[in-house]
Design a protein around this motif. Sequence first.
Motif, PDB file in Angstrom:
ATOM      1  N   CYS A  23      -1.774   4.380  -1.975  1.00  0.00           N
ATOM      2  CA  CYS A  23      -3.130   4.325  -1.660  1.00  0.00           C
ATOM      3  C   CYS A  23      -3.367   2.890  -0.942  1.00  0.00           C
ATOM      4  O   CYS A  23      -2.701   2.168  -1.109  1.00  0.00           O
ATOM      5  CB  CYS A  23      -4.049   4.690  -2.980  1.00  0.00           C
ATOM      6  N   VAL A  24      -4.415   2.836  -0.472  1.00  0.00           N
ATOM      7  CA  VAL A  24      -5.023   1.676   0.254  1.00  0.00           C
ATOM      8  C   VAL A  24      -5.518   0.677  -0.894  1.00  0.00           C
ATOM      9  O   VAL A  24      -6.604   0.867  -1.271  1.00  0.00           O
ATOM     10  CB  VAL A  24      -5.749   1.614   1.324  1.00  0.00           C
ATOM     11  N   CYS A  25      -4.599  -0.337  -1.268  1.00  0.00           N
ATOM     12  CA  CYS A  25      -5.127  -1.355  -2.452  1.00  0.00           C
ATOM     13  C   CYS A  25      -5.438  -2.775  -1.863  1.00  0.00           C
ATOM     14  O   CYS A  25      -5.964  -3.379  -2.665  1.00  0.00           O
ATOM     15  CB  CYS A  25      -3.984  -1.375  -3.388  1.00  0.00           C
TER      16      CYS A  25
ATOM     17  N   LEU B 260     -12.297  -0.507  -0.471  1.00  0.00           N
ATOM     18  CA  LEU B 260     -11.263  -0.304  -0.981  1.00  0.00           C
ATOM     19  C   LEU B 260     -11.534   0.422  -2.541  1.00  0.00           C
ATOM     20  O   LEU B 260     -10.462   0.667  -2.723  1.00  0.00           O
ATOM     21  CB  LEU B 260     -10.446  -1.846  -1.159  1.00  0.00           C
TER      22      LEU B 260
ATOM     23  N   GLN C  55      -6.401  -4.956   1.777  1.00  0.00           N
ATOM     24  CA  GLN C  55      -6.504  -5.145   3.236  1.00  0.00           C
ATOM     25  C   GLN C  55      -6.807  -6.432   3.683  1.00  0.00           C
ATOM     26  O   GLN C  55      -7.294  -7.322   2.971  1.00  0.00           O
ATOM     27  CB  GLN C  55      -7.427  -4.245   3.957  1.00  0.00           C
TER      28      GLN C  55
ATOM     29  N   ASN D 255       0.845  -1.198  -0.034  1.00  0.00           N
ATOM     30  CA  ASN D 255      -0.086   0.062  -0.021  1.00  0.00           C
ATOM     31  C   ASN D 255       0.908   1.360  -0.081  1.00  0.00           C
ATOM     32  O   ASN D 255       0.721   2.223  -0.590  1.00  0.00           O
ATOM     33  CB  ASN D 255      -0.947   0.036   1.306  1.00  0.00           C
TER      34      ASN D 255
ATOM     35  N   GLN E 276       2.394   1.889  -3.558  1.00  0.00           N
ATOM     36  CA  GLN E 276       1.195   2.268  -4.372  1.00  0.00           C
ATOM     37  C   GLN E 276       0.678   3.751  -4.145  1.00  0.00           C
ATOM     38  O   GLN E 276       0.067   4.346  -4.948  1.00  0.00           O
ATOM     39  CB  GLN E 276       0.098   1.383  -4.531  1.00  0.00           C
TER      40      GLN E 276
END
Length: 585
Positions: A240-242, A328, A244, A235, A238
């Motif tokens: 961003c949160v891709c 997400l 979890q 993450n 990248q």
Amino acid sequence: MCSRKETLETLITKLLPSGYTHLLCVKEDEFRAHLKVQLSTKEEVEKWLEEFQNSSTLTWRNARTYPASGRYNVYRVDLRCQHKTYASGKYSRNTNCPATLFLVFKRSMENRRSRSSDRHMAEGYLLYVNLRNEHNHRLACANALRKRDVSAVTIERLTELFEKGHSPSSALDTIKYDLQEEEGEEYLYAAADCAICPDVQFCYRLYYKIFQKSYGAPSGEKMVIDLEERLARYNEEQGCVCAQIEQTIDGQQIVAICTPVMQRVHTRVQQSGEIIFVDSSGYCDRQNHCLFLFLTHSAAGGLPLGVLITTSESAATLTAGISLLKRLLPPGAFFGREDHGPQAVMTDDCSALRQALATVYPGASILLCTFHLLQAMWRWLWNGIKKEERPQLLNGFRGLVYARTAEDLSAAYATLSADPLASKHKNFMKHLLEVYGRRQEWALCLRVHLLTRGNNTNNYVESAMKIVKDKVLHRLKAYNLTQLVDFIATRFEAYYIRHLTDFANNRVKNLTAPKCGDVDCQKIVREDEVNFTVPSASTGGWYHVNTGLSCCTCPVGQTGAPCKHQSAVVQTFGEGPLQMTGLKA
């Protein structure tokens, strides 16, 4: 004629590695030799031993080792032939071979006073070799060569191939192909040598050993900790949160992934808001996690929207997983329908998955794949229905599925119910009634209001699942969940990047629009910017094409599927439906 001693010297010389200076003394009556080698460090001794085993095709094992603190010796080891072991059984290699090899590496005389009368030590011949090359088994045969240890060079080559995405079997095939190119006519002998051409079992053991080192424990708390750390790094990379990971109340693990490419598909491909396809596959790793793929269709074929990995296929677990994946998704997901989700979702007949999708996206129409529906009916007919009666009942049910209108559907159901053959089987009539009660999910005539674009099966996601198994996992189970997630975030993502690049460069085959040869393009009337009237070649009437909606009023194009009338508009005016002209920028 040469003496026996000269013959032994010649034979032993052939066994010795090149690039070294050897002093050789051979006994005349036995195949024994004493050598002195000009070496200066222990590392050079170990390298010489490795090269000696390669040049002689002999494999030696430690029989006895000595401490390195001796006054006169730096290194000493007694070796035995690998065919002298303590194992027994049908597949044992033990022949109680008497061959031995003793190595003694002397201390240098430069920094100490020595009473030794050996003048060779002053010349740097510090390695003493005592070879008893008297084996009780064949040496130059396939059975002996296949029991050799795999060389370090071959292990390094296999490791490189694994890192490039090869499976154990494909890596071994690559090594064999390279050997054919390098050895030519000598390939027959090289392929028999396990040192340079290992067996597939060794390749598999090395494969899992490497990934065990790379991805940590195969299961348990340590694996979860490793996965959380890897997802945090991913993450961060990248921006961003891709991805979890979460644990449900009942202890089930769920991992949701929406990579940057998937996020772009959500926001830039119009079809992502119209219809998506969901399918699953189990047994993708050694803990048998379930993998769910979410895709949509486009001019470039199926494109991924998200991936869900779970430890259970229960409705509660899938609901939690789809909710996690929903969090997400990027702003504007499903082409601006992020609050409502897609208009339609197509799946197979998995009640838990369909229940979870309906819970998370209550406004979506949950459709049933036509192929899976007909396949399920055919399987049902196999239980209790005679072979000669099955085709008639299946064809009657197909009439329901492909009915053109709701009136035709009702009439087809009445006809099948009144069929004497169907009426004879009470269980079939009961099952038919249950299936007919769910007709909103599978009847093609009842989904004409949805922009399915002519997609009535899960072919896109079935093809994508094959990509995961062939291109990502190479038909192997992933070592653990961490590796499976890593492969989805790297290999799976890279595959679609290459695919979209090829599509942008017009290098993707078999993506052609329907032919419009029988349509009179000269009679097409352009009513405004997006509306066209196209003549029908078969009925003599007219069809209305709307390029803004990518629809036509003909039976094929009424749900947005490509048809020859839309193709005629594209050919005549150079603009047209999205699925024929490419992806939206």
